[in-house]
Design an enzyme around this catalytic site. Structure first.
Site, PDB file in Angstrom:
ATOM      1  N   GLY A  50       0.792  -1.221   0.000  1.00 59.77           N
ATOM      2  CA  GLY A  50       0.000   0.000   0.000  1.00 59.77           C
ATOM      3  C   GLY A  50       0.826   1.274   0.000  1.00 59.77           C
ATOM      4  O   GLY A  50       2.061   1.254   0.126  1.00 59.77           O
ATOM      5  N   HIS A  51       0.137   2.410  -0.099  1.00 60.72           N
ATOM      6  CA  HIS A  51       0.825   3.701  -0.229  1.00 60.72           C
ATOM      7  C   HIS A  51       1.564   4.077   1.047  1.00 60.72           C
ATOM      8  O   HIS A  51       1.191   3.711   2.150  1.00 60.72           O
ATOM      9  CB  HIS A  51      -0.152   4.802  -0.652  1.00 60.72           C
ATOM     10  CG  HIS A  51      -1.263   5.078   0.316  1.00 60.72           C
ATOM     11  ND1 HIS A  51      -2.143   6.107   0.140  1.00 60.72           N
ATOM     12  CD2 HIS A  51      -1.635   4.486   1.466  1.00 60.72           C
ATOM     13  CE1 HIS A  51      -3.003   6.133   1.131  1.00 60.72           C
ATOM     14  NE2 HIS A  51      -2.713   5.155   1.953  1.00 60.72           N
ATOM     15  N   ASN A  52       2.659   4.785   0.842  1.00 61.88           N
ATOM     16  CA  ASN A  52       3.513   5.339   1.911  1.00 61.88           C
ATOM     17  C   ASN A  52       4.333   4.287   2.648  1.00 61.88           C
ATOM     18  O   ASN A  52       5.012   4.627   3.630  1.00 61.88           O
ATOM     19  CB  ASN A  52       2.692   6.138   2.936  1.00 61.88           C
ATOM     20  CG  ASN A  52       1.901   7.260   2.306  1.00 61.88           C
ATOM     21  OD1 ASN A  52       2.375   7.914   1.379  1.00 61.88           O
ATOM     22  ND2 ASN A  52       0.681   7.474   2.778  1.00 61.88           N
ATOM     23  N   SER A 112       1.310   2.886   4.860  1.00 65.04           N
ATOM     24  CA  SER A 112       2.137   3.521   5.890  1.00 65.04           C
ATOM     25  C   SER A 112       2.795   2.530   6.839  1.00 65.04           C
ATOM     26  O   SER A 112       3.087   2.866   7.992  1.00 65.04           O
ATOM     27  CB  SER A 112       1.305   4.543   6.687  1.00 65.04           C
ATOM     28  OG  SER A 112       0.796   5.538   5.824  1.00 65.04           O
TER      29      SER A 112
END
Length: 342
Positions: free
Chosen positions: A237-239, A257
């Site tokens: 996922g993002h980050n 994250s």
């Protein structure tokens, strides 16, 4: 190709025991090998299969005894056998080192010497490809991407804009790097998209399997550390900030994250909740669920994931639940009878 056991041993720097001049024509696994083939024995667990194999010779560790057939002793039989297979099945590089007339390369793209781009591939505006990169048919590389040398982009890979790849990165067919992260805010009964304005960085020697995805960061990069290997059908996922030399097996998923240390292993279908940190050298077992931070240097199982010794006790208790339920029922029955008698 016909070679001798001695020649094979020279290729893998192994020690020959038995006839060094025995001719070898092919390399196959223990169950498939025929006379004239060389095979490999990874450990003593494979001794029975080796004794029953039709192979003429084998690559073995030092612990495997000689059984009358030539063997090549090495420290790592699997890797040595892989090297032998590459030699015996060598074929010329079929990838033309040129730009297919059927490819679309933006005039502002910069392609270093030795780059190959297959038919129907697209290279976007301002993108830079390092020396000897290979972009296979139908791959799409967006705008302003930067790709290091010797990268391999297999068919139908998609790199969204601004992705950064180090040297020797391998992306297998259907991988999608840099799609928008799953970020929304709910207001007035609707889900409103949070703009995903970051990018993805894959450091040197990262390999990502077929149909896996790595989402771009919201404002900064999602980063995959050097040497990390990601299997097919994995979601990052993002980050996320993934450490160096991680191993993620098929269908594992890492929510947004998350931070992992170096040499972290996620087994098949392991799931990591968002904003979780996992320490160096942690191993998360198959189908484990991780809702909170995990210290490094431990092996975890179960949902919620816990150290394997603790989870072993939980599993043992679960197996006894029917028996414990019956004991509780009998105990309650005796207590009810005692109260009735009183």
């Amino acid at each position: 190709m016909n070679v001798t056991v001695r020649q094979l041993a020279e290729w893998v720097r192994g020690e020959v025991l038995g006839d060094p001049e025995l001719a070898i024509t092919n390399a196959r696994t223990l169950s498939e090998a025929e006379p004239g083939d060389i095979t490999f024995v990874e450990s003593e667990r494979n001794l029975h299969a080796w004794h029953n194999s039709r192979a003429s010779a084998a690559v073995v560790p030092a612990s495997v005894p000689v059984n009358g057939r030539p063997v090549i002793r090495v420290a790592d039989p699997l890797m040595a056998f892989a090297d032998i297979v590459r030699h015996l099945r060598a074929r010329p590089d079929e990838t033309p080192r040129d730009i297919s007339p059927g490819a679309h390369v933006h005039p502002t793209a910069k392609l270093a010497p030795g780059v190959s781009v297959g038919p129907l591939a697209v290279i976007g505006e301002g993108t830079e490809l390092g020396e000897n990169c290979t972009v296979h048919a139908g791959a799409i590389i967006g705008r302003f991407c930067k790709i290091g040398r010797d990268a391999i982009i297999y068919p139908h890979v998609v790199l969204y804009d601004d992705c950064v790849l180090g040297d020797r990165v391998i992306l297998h067919a259907g991988a999608v790097i840099g799609a928008d992260g799953f970020g929304y805010r709910t207001a007035n009964g609707k889900h409103h998209k949070v703009p995903q304005l970051g990018w993805v960085e894959l450091e040197d020697d990262v390999e990502i399997g077929a149909n896996s995805t790595v989402d771009r960061g919201t404002f900064a990069p999602t980063r995959i550390g050097a040497g990390t290997k990601i299997d097919n059908l994995v979601m990052v996922g993002h980050n996320c900030q993934i450490g160096k030399h991680n191993l993620y097996c098929s269908q594992s998923g890492v929510a947004g994250s998350c931070v992992t240390g170096d040499y972290v292993v996620l087994a098949g279908q392991a799931g990591i909740a968002d904003h979780v940190t996992i320490g160096d050298r942690a191993m998360v077992g198959a189908q484990a669920g991780v809702p909170a931070d995990l210290p490094g240097d431990l092996h975890y199982l179960g949902t919620p994931a816990m150290p394997v010794k603790e989870m072993a006790r939980v599993f043992a208790s679960l197996r006894r639940l029917p028996e414990l339920r019956e004991e509780l029922r009998q105990l309650k029955k005796r207590l009810d009878a005692a109260e009735g008698a009183g």
